[in-house]
Design an enzyme around this catalytic site. Structure first.
Site, PDB file in Angstrom:
ATOM      1  N   HIS B  53       0.853  -1.186   0.000  1.00  0.00           N
ATOM      2  CA  HIS B  53       0.000   0.000   0.000  1.00  0.00           C
ATOM      3  C   HIS B  53       0.892   1.240   0.000  1.00  0.00           C
ATOM      4  O   HIS B  53       2.050   1.197   0.445  1.00  0.00           O
ATOM      5  CB  HIS B  53      -0.899   0.008   1.237  1.00  0.00           C
ATOM      6  CG  HIS B  53      -2.061  -0.936   1.141  1.00  0.00           C
ATOM      7  ND1 HIS B  53      -3.118  -0.927   2.029  1.00  0.00           N
ATOM      8  CD2 HIS B  53      -2.331  -1.917   0.234  1.00  0.00           C
ATOM      9  CE1 HIS B  53      -3.989  -1.872   1.687  1.00  0.00           C
ATOM     10  NE2 HIS B  53      -3.536  -2.484   0.615  1.00  0.00           N
ATOM     11  N   GLU B  55       0.937   3.871   1.831  1.00  0.00           N
ATOM     12  CA  GLU B  55       1.456   4.267   3.153  1.00  0.00           C
ATOM     13  C   GLU B  55       2.656   3.419   3.560  1.00  0.00           C
ATOM     14  O   GLU B  55       3.642   3.921   4.111  1.00  0.00           O
ATOM     15  CB  GLU B  55       0.378   4.080   4.240  1.00  0.00           C
ATOM     16  CG  GLU B  55      -0.902   4.854   4.033  1.00  0.00           C
ATOM     17  CD  GLU B  55      -1.966   4.028   3.343  1.00  0.00           C
ATOM     18  OE1 GLU B  55      -1.670   3.405   2.291  1.00  0.00           O
ATOM     19  OE2 GLU B  55      -3.104   3.995   3.828  1.00  0.00           O
ATOM     20  N   CYS B  83      -5.976   1.499   6.114  1.00  0.00           N
ATOM     21  CA  CYS B  83      -6.527   0.210   6.540  1.00  0.00           C
ATOM     22  C   CYS B  83      -5.830  -0.223   7.834  1.00  0.00           C
ATOM     23  O   CYS B  83      -4.931   0.466   8.335  1.00  0.00           O
ATOM     24  CB  CYS B  83      -6.321  -0.832   5.436  1.00  0.00           C
ATOM     25  SG  CYS B  83      -4.617  -1.406   5.283  1.00  0.00           S
ATOM     26  N   CYS B  86      -2.001  -0.597   7.521  1.00  0.00           N
ATOM     27  CA  CYS B  86      -1.290   0.685   7.448  1.00  0.00           C
ATOM     28  C   CYS B  86      -1.395   1.456   8.761  1.00  0.00           C
ATOM     29  O   CYS B  86      -0.432   2.105   9.179  1.00  0.00           O
ATOM     30  CB  CYS B  86      -1.813   1.498   6.276  1.00  0.00           C
ATOM     31  SG  CYS B  86      -1.428   0.711   4.690  1.00  0.00           S
TER      32      CYS B  86
END
Lengths: 149, 149
Positions: B53, B55, B83, B86
Site C-alpha cells: 500500500h 502508506e 486500513c 497501514c
C-alpha cells in the site's frame, strides 16, 4: 507432549535468530502444502524498517517467490499472535490458515484489541489455530526482555 | 475553496500514477517539517506484494532514507483512510500526524471497522486530520472502479 509441527519448529528457530540479532524474538514461516515458501525473523531494527515484522517479511518473500500478490493456497506459521499490521497483511494476502504460538495481550490483534478477523469490515478471514508451541515461543520472549531489563 | 496543502497535492499526483499503472489510486507522502522524505503510490499488483500500500511504501522509504525505524518527527499524508495494516505500521513507526483525504467505510481502520488508534492496545496514537482533498481523492477512486466495471 506431541512433537511440534515442523513449520512451527522452523519459526521458533527464526525467532532465536532474531534474538541473536538483538531483535524481539518472533519468527514466521509461509508454507504451501508441505513446501516451505519463506522463512523470516523479526528485523525492524536491523533493517531500519518499522514494518519488518516476521510475518510481513515472510509474506512479502513468499509473494515474491510465487510471483503473485495473493497467497490463497498458503498457510502462515508464526511464534506470536499477529498485531494489527500483520493481521491486515494476512487478509490482504488471502492466507488460508494462520497457526500461531504465544498470545500477545499487549499488541495482538487476533484474540485481543481490535480482533481484526472478527471485524465486519475484514474482507478475508483465515482459519486460525493458536497455542502451537506457545510455551517455547513465550519463553524466548520472556528471556529476551528479562535480559534487557 | 482553500488551495490543497502541497503534501496532499503530491499524494494525489502519486494516486494518479497508481491508476495509470492499473493500481487502485492511492498515494502517500512522508514529510519531516517542510521537507518531503518519501512519496509512494499504491503498487501491490505491480510489485507482487500484498503489503505494498502507498502508506507502507512511503513509511519504509522514509525509514530507509533517515536510517532509523522510528519516524516520530514525521507526518504522513495519504489520499485514503488507512486500513488496519497501514494504521498498525503508522503506530509502529511513531508517525506524529496523519492527514488523509477520503473516508473508506469498506476497508478503513481509523474511523471505521477496528478504529485502530482508539483501541486500548494501540501503543502510539498519531494526531489525525481527515477530509483534506477528499473530493479529488474520492473522484479518482470512483473513476478507477467505474472504468473496470
Amino acid at each position: 507432549m506431541f512433537p511440534l509441527p515442523e513449520p512451527m519448529r522452523a519459526a521458533l528457530d527464526a525467532a532465536r535468530d532474531a534474538a541473536k540479532a538483538g531483535e524481539v524474538p518472533v519468527g514466521a514461516v509461509v508454507m504451501r502444502g508441505e513446501t516451505v515458501v519463506a522463512i523470516a525473523a523479526n528485523a525492524p531494527r536491523t533493517l531500519h524498517d518499522p514494518t519488518a515484522h516476521a510475518e510481513m517479511l515472510a509474506i512479502r518473500a513468499a509473494a515474491e517467490a510465487l510471483g503473485r500478490e495473493r497467497l490463497q493456497d498458503c498457510d502462515l506459521w508464526v511464534t506470536l499472535e499477529p498485531c494489527a499490521m500483520c493481521a491486515g497483511a494476512i487478509s490482504h494476502a488471502r492466507i488460508a490458515r494462520v497457526y500461531y504460538g504465544a498470545s500477545d495481550p499487549k499488541g495482538g490483534a487476533v484474540e485481543h484489541g481490535p480482533r481484526f478477523f472478527a471485524q465486519p469490515t475484514c474482507h478475508h478471514r483465515p482459519e486460525v489455530y493458536s497455542g502451537i508451541g506457545e510455551g517455547e515461543a513465550g519463553a524466548l520472549l520472556r528471556e529476551f526482555f528479562a535480559a534487557r531489563r
